[in-house]
Design a protein around this motif. Sequence first.
Motif, PDB file in Angstrom:
ATOM      1  N   TYR A  19      77.882  58.504  24.056  1.00 59.12           N
ATOM      2  CA  TYR A  19      77.287  59.843  24.051  1.00 59.12           C
ATOM      3  C   TYR A  19      75.831  59.846  24.506  1.00 59.12           C
ATOM      4  O   TYR A  19      75.174  60.891  24.441  1.00 59.12           O
ATOM      5  N   ALA A  20      75.326  58.708  24.984  1.00 62.03           N
ATOM      6  CA  ALA A  20      73.939  58.661  25.447  1.00 62.03           C
ATOM      7  C   ALA A  20      73.735  59.491  26.703  1.00 62.03           C
ATOM      8  O   ALA A  20      72.617  59.912  27.014  1.00 62.03           O
ATOM      9  N   THR A  21      74.802  59.748  27.443  1.00 65.79           N
ATOM     10  CA  THR A  21      74.719  60.519  28.681  1.00 65.79           C
ATOM     11  C   THR A  21      75.994  61.339  28.856  1.00 65.79           C
ATOM     12  O   THR A  21      77.038  60.990  28.293  1.00 65.79           O
ATOM     13  N   GLY A  22      75.906  62.408  29.633  1.00 67.28           N
ATOM     14  CA  GLY A  22      77.075  63.244  29.867  1.00 67.28           C
ATOM     15  C   GLY A  22      77.840  62.863  31.121  1.00 67.28           C
ATOM     16  O   GLY A  22      78.954  63.325  31.343  1.00 67.28           O
ATOM     17  N   ASN A  23      77.237  62.014  31.948  1.00 67.90           N
ATOM     18  CA  ASN A  23      77.876  61.595  33.192  1.00 67.90           C
ATOM     19  C   ASN A  23      78.793  60.409  32.910  1.00 67.90           C
ATOM     20  O   ASN A  23      78.360  59.400  32.352  1.00 67.90           O
ATOM     21  N   PHE A  24      80.053  60.503  33.298  1.00 68.93           N
ATOM     22  CA  PHE A  24      81.008  59.462  32.925  1.00 68.93           C
ATOM     23  C   PHE A  24      80.720  58.135  33.630  1.00 68.93           C
ATOM     24  O   PHE A  24      81.025  57.070  33.097  1.00 68.93           O
ATOM     25  N   ARG A  25      80.141  58.185  34.802  1.00 67.71           N
ATOM     26  CA  ARG A  25      79.761  56.923  35.453  1.00 67.71           C
ATOM     27  C   ARG A  25      78.642  56.253  34.674  1.00 67.71           C
ATOM     28  O   ARG A  25      78.665  55.023  34.468  1.00 67.71           O
ATOM     29  N   ASP A  26      77.663  57.024  34.230  1.00 66.58           N
ATOM     30  CA  ASP A  26      76.574  56.466  33.430  1.00 66.58           C
ATOM     31  C   ASP A  26      77.068  55.994  32.071  1.00 66.58           C
ATOM     32  O   ASP A  26      76.505  55.062  31.490  1.00 66.58           O
ATOM     33  N   LYS A  27      78.102  56.640  31.538  1.00 72.99           N
ATOM     34  CA  LYS A  27      78.690  56.189  30.269  1.00 72.99           C
ATOM     35  C   LYS A  27      79.189  54.748  30.388  1.00 72.99           C
ATOM     36  O   LYS A  27      79.020  53.937  29.473  1.00 72.99           O
ATOM     37  N   VAL A  28      79.810  54.441  31.526  1.00 77.43           N
ATOM     38  CA  VAL A  28      80.297  53.077  31.752  1.00 77.43           C
ATOM     39  C   VAL A  28      79.138  52.086  31.715  1.00 77.43           C
ATOM     40  O   VAL A  28      79.207  51.033  31.065  1.00 77.43           O
ATOM     41  N   TYR A  29      78.045  52.429  32.400  1.00 73.03           N
ATOM     42  CA  TYR A  29      76.881  51.547  32.412  1.00 73.03           C
ATOM     43  C   TYR A  29      76.289  51.410  31.005  1.00 73.03           C
ATOM     44  O   TYR A  29      75.850  50.325  30.610  1.00 73.03           O
ATOM     45  N   ALA A  30      76.253  52.511  30.254  1.00 78.05           N
ATOM     46  CA  ALA A  30      75.683  52.478  28.911  1.00 78.05           C
ATOM     47  C   ALA A  30      76.500  51.574  27.989  1.00 78.05           C
ATOM     48  O   ALA A  30      75.939  50.784  27.218  1.00 78.05           O
ATOM     49  N   ILE A  31      77.816  51.676  28.080  1.00 81.20           N
ATOM     50  CA  ILE A  31      78.661  50.853  27.220  1.00 81.20           C
ATOM     51  C   ILE A  31      78.590  49.384  27.649  1.00 81.20           C
ATOM     52  O   ILE A  31      78.629  48.472  26.821  1.00 81.20           O
ATOM     53  N   ARG A  32      78.458  49.141  28.954  1.00 81.45           N
ATOM     54  CA  ARG A  32      78.295  47.760  29.422  1.00 81.45           C
ATOM     55  C   ARG A  32      76.957  47.188  28.950  1.00 81.45           C
ATOM     56  O   ARG A  32      76.869  46.005  28.604  1.00 81.45           O
ATOM     57  N   LEU A  33      75.923  48.019  28.925  1.00 80.69           N
ATOM     58  CA  LEU A  33      74.639  47.574  28.392  1.00 80.69           C
ATOM     59  C   LEU A  33      74.770  47.227  26.912  1.00 80.69           C
ATOM     60  O   LEU A  33      74.179  46.251  26.438  1.00 80.69           O
ATOM     61  N   TYR A  34      75.562  48.004  26.194  1.00 84.52           N
ATOM     62  CA  TYR A  34      75.839  47.699  24.785  1.00 84.52           C
ATOM     63  C   TYR A  34      76.483  46.313  24.666  1.00 84.52           C
ATOM     64  O   TYR A  34      76.135  45.534  23.771  1.00 84.52           O
TER      65      TYR A  34
END
Length: 207
Positions: free
Chosen positions: A37-52
């Motif tokens: 939920y850090a971002t609304g863009n689904f492509r950025d969601k992938v990057y955010a979860i990978r950063l996690y």
Amino acid sequence: IYPKPTTINPKTYGLGGLSYEAFQPPLYYITAVPAFYATGNFRDKVYAIRLYGVILLMASVALAGRLSRVVLKERWMIGWSIVMVFFALPGVVVRFATIGDLALAVPLAILFATELWTAWDRHSSARYMLAGAALGLCVLSELELVVLVPVFALVVVAEACQRRSFRAWRPLIAAIAIPLVLMAPWFAFNEANYHMLTAGPIARHEQ
């Protein structure tokens, strides 16, 4: 092709069009919610979860250093250096950065090993309870970590044999109960929805 609609038709795509992941242990997916939920863009969601996942890799490295200190004492840097070789393998780094529950399972397994070793070394009831809690979280992150249950049971039984009194056994009984309490809601959910403790047979049938 995001943000365009998918061109995949699940009915004709074969196994890739099926979704049977809902029976997975829930802990990784729960802890990844803030990144999702850090971002609304689904492509950025992938990057955010990978950063996690990368953050979990760093946590695993730190926890491995702590385990080395507990086990090897003043020679802990030797053990940590050897472990770092494996953490630095490209396949390991990629696997942590790939969305999946293994990224959380590894640090929790290391935490469990550290707490159990410390509990046995100090004969600490509190540490046995912490090890029990870590064990419950391990299974809730990846079901295959149920292989740690007999390890935990063996050490607890050995500790009980040394204490030789029921009053001294009470904390050990509590340590055994803690992972059962932590895992019970997930098993109850599976039983209510799939009529089995885990939905592994469903996945095998679909595969």
